[in-house]
Scaffold this motif. Sequence first.
Motif, short mmCIF file in Angstrom:
data_model
loop_
_atom_site.label_atom_id
_atom_site.label_comp_id
_atom_site.label_asym_id
_atom_site.label_seq_id
_atom_site.Cartn_x
_atom_site.Cartn_y
_atom_site.Cartn_z
N ALA A 104 0.83 -1.21 0.00
CA ALA A 104 0.00 0.00 0.00
C ALA A 104 0.86 1.26 0.00
CB ALA A 104 -0.93 -0.01 1.21
N ILE A 105 1.95 1.24 0.78
CA ILE A 105 2.85 2.40 0.82
C ILE A 105 3.46 2.64 -0.56
CG2 ILE A 105 5.04 3.26 1.74
CD1 ILE A 105 4.32 1.93 4.38
N GLY A 106 3.97 1.57 -1.17
CA GLY A 106 4.57 1.72 -2.49
C GLY A 106 3.56 2.16 -3.54
N ALA A 107 2.34 1.61 -3.48
CA ALA A 107 1.33 1.96 -4.48
C ALA A 107 0.88 3.40 -4.33
CB ALA A 107 0.15 1.00 -4.36
N LEU A 108 0.65 3.85 -3.09
CA LEU A 108 0.17 5.22 -2.87
C LEU A 108 1.26 6.24 -3.18
CD1 LEU A 108 -1.91 4.74 0.40
CD2 LEU A 108 -2.75 5.04 -1.94
N THR A 109 2.51 5.94 -2.79
CA THR A 109 3.61 6.84 -3.13
C THR A 109 3.78 6.96 -4.63
OG1 THR A 109 4.73 6.23 -1.07
CG2 THR A 109 6.05 7.31 -2.76
N SER A 110 3.71 5.83 -5.32
CA SER A 110 3.82 5.84 -6.78
C SER A 110 2.65 6.56 -7.42
CB SER A 110 3.90 4.40 -7.30
OG SER A 110 5.00 3.72 -6.73
N LEU A 111 1.46 6.43 -6.84
CA LEU A 111 0.29 7.13 -7.37
C LEU A 111 0.47 8.63 -7.28
CD1 LEU A 111 -2.59 7.12 -8.48
CD2 LEU A 111 -3.42 6.94 -6.13
N GLY A 112 0.95 9.10 -6.13
CA GLY A 112 1.19 10.54 -6.00
C GLY A 112 2.22 11.03 -6.99
N ALA A 113 3.31 10.28 -7.16
CA ALA A 113 4.34 10.68 -8.12
C ALA A 113 3.81 10.65 -9.55
CB ALA A 113 5.56 9.77 -7.98
N ALA A 114 3.01 9.63 -9.88
CA ALA A 114 2.46 9.52 -11.24
C ALA A 114 1.51 10.66 -11.55
CB ALA A 114 1.76 8.18 -11.40
N LEU A 115 0.65 11.03 -10.58
CA LEU A 115 -0.27 12.14 -10.82
C LEU A 115 0.48 13.45 -10.99
CD1 LEU A 115 -3.12 11.27 -8.28
CD2 LEU A 115 -3.14 10.99 -10.76
N LEU A 116 1.52 13.67 -10.18
CA LEU A 116 2.31 14.89 -10.32
C LEU A 116 3.04 14.93 -11.67
CD1 LEU A 116 3.82 15.25 -6.74
CD2 LEU A 116 2.09 16.70 -7.80
N ALA A 117 3.62 13.79 -12.07
CA ALA A 117 4.34 13.74 -13.34
C ALA A 117 3.39 13.96 -14.51
CB ALA A 117 5.06 12.40 -13.47
N CYS A 118 2.23 13.34 -14.48
CA CYS A 118 1.26 13.50 -15.58
C CYS A 118 0.72 14.93 -15.61
CB CYS A 118 0.13 12.50 -15.43
SG CYS A 118 0.62 10.78 -15.68
N GLY A 119 0.46 15.51 -14.43
CA GLY A 119 0.01 16.90 -14.41
C GLY A 119 1.06 17.85 -14.94
N LEU A 120 2.33 17.62 -14.58
CA LEU A 120 3.41 18.47 -15.10
C LEU A 120 3.59 18.27 -16.60
CD1 LEU A 120 5.64 20.49 -14.56
CD2 LEU A 120 7.13 18.60 -13.88
#
Length: 313
Positions: A104-120
């Motif tokens: 869960a920690i890895g998935a949620l951390t990766s989700l936050g990074a993915a959303l930030l990268a896609c938004g940027l």
Amino acid sequence: ESLRHVLIPLCVELAIVLPAAAVLPAWMSPGLRSSGDEASRAKRRLGSRLLLVATSLLLAAVPAIVVVRGAVRAVLDVTAGSDDRLSAFLRLGQSTVPELREIAIGALTSLGAALLACGLAQLLMRDWRSRTPVRGGHGFAVALCSVPGLLGPLVLSLVILGLFQLPGFRALSQSLVPLILALVLFVLPRAVILFAVTGVSRRTPAAHSAWLLVHSSDRGQRIAGARLIDELQTGAMFWGTVLVWYWCYWELTPASLLAPPAAMSFCVRLYNFMHYGQSNALSTMLVAALIVPTVTVVVLARLRPLLVRWVLQ
């Protein structure tokens, strides 16, 4: 000290990466299609599908058979010596609670990074809503933001590790900020190229017409417009974000160097255990690391059209 050792390889990398980043915006610019390109599209599509099937069988099918076989053996070993199979499965579930927490920690951390990268990536490519290529300052911004990720995860993680040891940033060194920053910078060039290839950053005439339907006073037209927007834009954006998240989820180097001990990712534990060879317990852990996020993605994919229609209607 580690940064001193990578200084010469870093210079070699920059000699290749900087010219590549300079021509990146021009390479991604949409070109004119000829009649020959249109005629050969079916052949290219068939060849791409055959290549996808062949690589999937080679790279995924054989390892999957080995892993699933080991996981089944692990479950059978747990239940073989117990008369109460329900209790055996409960004990197996209790033993996997820490692993599920790390997943869960890895998935949620990766989700936050993915959303930030896609938004940027969307922000950098906002001019791509038209069919004109990125030029001038936007092209320079795309190239500049892509350079850190093109250096590779090891050099990027070492630089960020050194950055957060400086006095002004040291307070955040034991948080998830360094890890998320490294993941965002690493996958940003991939997200930019992915959105350029799929064209989700451009407002096509069909998508524009669908948005006009959404603002209609007729409920049936609003429902049709929401369905078209999901097919034309939201679906591609969703699966593109899922792919970027997948890259973040399995990226080992930033997680091993930058994650605080209390938030260690599951892939780091898997990698450490792999040094001792293949085992049934390791196969079970790997299956869990695959199943949990996969089921989540499938559920979100099923709910996505309903959510899009509910929001846009």
